[in-house]
Scaffold this motif. Structure first.
Motif, PDB file in Angstrom:
ATOM      1  N   ALA A   1      -9.120  -2.432  -2.007  1.00 53.79           N
ATOM      2  CA  ALA A   1      -9.935  -2.807  -0.707  1.00 53.79           C
ATOM      3  C   ALA A   1      -8.889  -3.066   0.276  1.00 53.79           C
ATOM      4  O   ALA A   1      -9.057  -2.770   1.520  1.00 53.79           O
ATOM      5  CB  ALA A   1     -10.866  -3.729  -0.920  1.00 53.79           C
TER       6      ALA A   1
ATOM      7  N   GLY B   1     -15.219   4.837   3.731  1.00 57.71           N
ATOM      8  CA  GLY B   1     -13.955   4.019   3.418  1.00 57.71           C
ATOM      9  C   GLY B   1     -12.860   4.364   2.855  1.00 57.71           C
ATOM     10  O   GLY B   1     -12.126   3.740   2.102  1.00 57.71           O
TER      11      GLY B   1
ATOM     12  N   VAL C   1     -12.215   3.635  -0.565  1.00 58.50           N
ATOM     13  CA  VAL C   1     -12.442   2.242  -1.167  1.00 58.50           C
ATOM     14  C   VAL C   1     -14.017   2.088  -1.664  1.00 58.50           C
ATOM     15  O   VAL C   1     -14.049   1.539  -2.502  1.00 58.50           O
ATOM     16  CB  VAL C   1     -12.382   1.360   0.182  1.00 58.50           C
ATOM     17  CG1 VAL C   1     -12.966   0.143  -0.376  1.00 58.50           C
ATOM     18  CG2 VAL C   1     -10.882   1.194   0.392  1.00 58.50           C
TER      19      VAL C   1
ATOM     20  N   THR D   1     -11.184   3.485  -7.591  1.00 58.88           N
ATOM     21  CA  THR D   1     -11.256   3.337  -5.887  1.00 58.88           C
ATOM     22  C   THR D   1      -9.682   2.810  -5.303  1.00 58.88           C
ATOM     23  O   THR D   1      -8.968   2.177  -6.246  1.00 58.88           O
ATOM     24  CB  THR D   1     -12.278   2.238  -5.558  1.00 58.88           C
ATOM     25  OG1 THR D   1     -12.098   1.109  -6.068  1.00 58.88           O
ATOM     26  CG2 THR D   1     -13.702   2.685  -5.983  1.00 58.88           C
ATOM     27  N   VAL D   2      -9.772   3.138  -4.172  1.00 57.63           N
ATOM     28  CA  VAL D   2      -8.367   2.729  -3.474  1.00 57.63           C
ATOM     29  C   VAL D   2      -8.616   1.266  -3.493  1.00 57.63           C
ATOM     30  O   VAL D   2      -9.705   0.664  -3.105  1.00 57.63           O
ATOM     31  CB  VAL D   2      -8.475   3.226  -1.885  1.00 57.63           C
ATOM     32  CG1 VAL D   2      -7.419   2.689  -1.158  1.00 57.63           C
ATOM     33  CG2 VAL D   2      -8.313   4.770  -2.048  1.00 57.63           C
TER      34      VAL D   2
ATOM     35  N   GLU E   1      -7.630  -0.073   2.552  1.00 55.71           N
ATOM     36  CA  GLU E   1      -8.578   0.967   3.230  1.00 55.71           C
ATOM     37  C   GLU E   1      -8.038   1.157   4.638  1.00 55.71           C
ATOM     38  O   GLU E   1      -7.847   2.474   5.130  1.00 55.71           O
ATOM     39  CB  GLU E   1      -9.890   0.341   3.484  1.00 55.71           C
ATOM     40  CG  GLU E   1     -10.756   1.070   4.304  1.00 55.71           C
ATOM     41  CD  GLU E   1     -12.340   0.419   4.551  1.00 55.71           C
ATOM     42  OE1 GLU E   1     -12.514  -0.511   3.755  1.00 55.71           O
ATOM     43  OE2 GLU E   1     -13.174   1.172   5.218  1.00 55.71           O
TER      44      GLU E   1
ATOM     45  N   CYS F   1       0.945  -1.060   0.010  1.00 51.66           N
ATOM     46  CA  CYS F   1       0.180  -0.127   0.067  1.00 51.66           C
ATOM     47  C   CYS F   1       0.776   1.323   0.048  1.00 51.66           C
ATOM     48  O   CYS F   1       0.384   2.428  -0.429  1.00 51.66           O
ATOM     49  CB  CYS F   1      -0.865   0.037   1.210  1.00 51.66           C
ATOM     50  SG  CYS F   1      -2.329  -1.301   1.029  1.00 51.66           S
TER      51      CYS F   1
END
Lengths: 261, 261
Positions: free
Chosen positions: B69, B131, B134, B66-67, B72, B49
């Motif tokens: 998952a 999130g 996320v 999106t980031v 997160e 990450c």
């Protein structure tokens, strides 16, 4: 052994106290939730070496001469540890995904530009003995290292290089090394696995006094004049990637050890 | 309480084992020195990450929705912890150093461009309940949050704003928010301390279908046509800083929560 659990307990208490002190350095005005333990990263009093490195990598911090002395340990650990390699891999993975996504004309004119130092070859064995960028650049000792011709490949870049070749993409190296270093550079490249290339451009004395960005832009323009399409361009310095004729997409490899304009 | 030292011991054993497994994930082909403990940063199996975030901040990883998952927790801790604030401060400190270094003409035409969301105002209270990037972007719930007009200032940006004003530099806000949100945006800006500005540019419907980079470039061009000199430009998205008329120097604030092209 009986003391071990007690020692561990005091260690934990110390860690918690340190974390709280660190958290107190900046008040949390923009959100009232308490940060969870371990979120903060390494904090160096007066300067955050993590923030310094991010600032360098994002081209916010420019024109610097040496790594802040307080960050020597941080940069050294980063460079020798997993994170440098993982960060490099994230970049080359992205570059490969991009290259694979292209619908390439099969006319042999698609070209990928690689910088050499800290991109194709790694000078980490040299910098590990020279403070990881904390020491002022010494051209005499650095040139002596280059002339050994023993710089290892940056493994992630070598992998990208091989995969790009397999996709039928031509490779050009454009380096800040001077033309007197052509032979040792060729030998070094081949020795570590870079067996072929379309062009190896070294810095001609006519560029002396110009920035690397000007020199590299000019040489990329020459490549495009020759009919090549620069579909990708990878380097560890922003000066590899800014200017003109930068290519359809650029990729910035990490390098917290030195800055070249 | 008797179990605590034992639990701590097992915690430490687990930590050491995890660290060793992490170090084994990439072999150290480019340098033979062993990395020191603690150099590696947080490793998430399959994806780092930290590397993902660096890739985003350096514009290597683009066009994401999106980031990941798995990141997160990492992104949430980053955003709520000290590091986000320290990283922001490193950027605004650099911006201020740059602004102070300029020999400015005192004709009232020097302008600094600020983006709004995640630059001037922080939507962290919203994202902390969604999130941290996320979740897929939901315009209905995000617009409802914007209409509350309660977004806090990003403290480092507010400080920069005040210091730039004190240097006699004019401020323009250029935001992706639509013109229907002008009133609430003005109220929110003033409420948290941004009391004055030369221009507040919101996205006109004529730009619908265009990227943010195209819209913002066009609006910066208008400012320059009006006689302003854009001496600085700060935003959390690369689309704030790329394109045309970007200004004499650009500053990229961190934002691992969303991507706007």
């Amino acid at each position: 052994m009986k003391m071990l659990p007690v020692l561990l307990f005091f260690l934990l208490v110390t860690l918690v106290a340190t974390t709280q002190a660190t958290n107190g350095a900046i008040s949390h005005q923009i959100h009232l939730l308490r940060p969870q333990t371990g979120s903060g990263g390494r904090h160096v009093p007066g300067i955050s070496c993590l923030s310094w490195r991010l600032g360098v990598e994002t081209h916010n911090i420019v024109g610097w001469t040496t790594v802040p002395a307080v960050c020597e340990g941080y940069v050294g650990h980063y460079m020798l540890g997993n994170q440098y390699r993982q960060d490099s891999r994230a970049v080359t993975n992205e570059a490969l995904l991009y290259a694979k996504s292209l619908n390439l004309t099969k006319d042999g004119k698609n070209m990928w530009v690689f910088d050499i130092d800290e991109t194709t070859l790694s000078n980490l064995p040299y910098y590990s003995h020279h403070g990881f960028g904390v020491e002022v650049y010494n051209s005499t000792s650095f040139d002596a290292w280059v002339l050994e011709g023993t710089a290892p490949a940056l493994p992630e870049s070598l992998k990208l290089y091989n995969k790009l070749l397999a996709l039928g993409i031509k490779v050009a190296f454009i380096t800040g090394r001077g033309i007197s270093q052509r032979s040792v550079t060729e030998i070094n490249l081949k020795y570590v696995g870079y067996h072929t290339w379309e062009k190896l451009v070294l810095k001609n004395s006519s560029y002396s006094g110009n920035t690397s960005a000007v020199y590299k832009s000019s040489e990329r323009k020459e490549l495009e004049k020759s009919g090549y399409r620069i579909i990708g361009n990878i380097g560890d310095q922003w000066s590899d990637l800014l200017g003109t004729n930068v290519g359809d997409r650029t990729f910035k490899l990490p390098d917290p050890m030195y800055y070249i304009s």
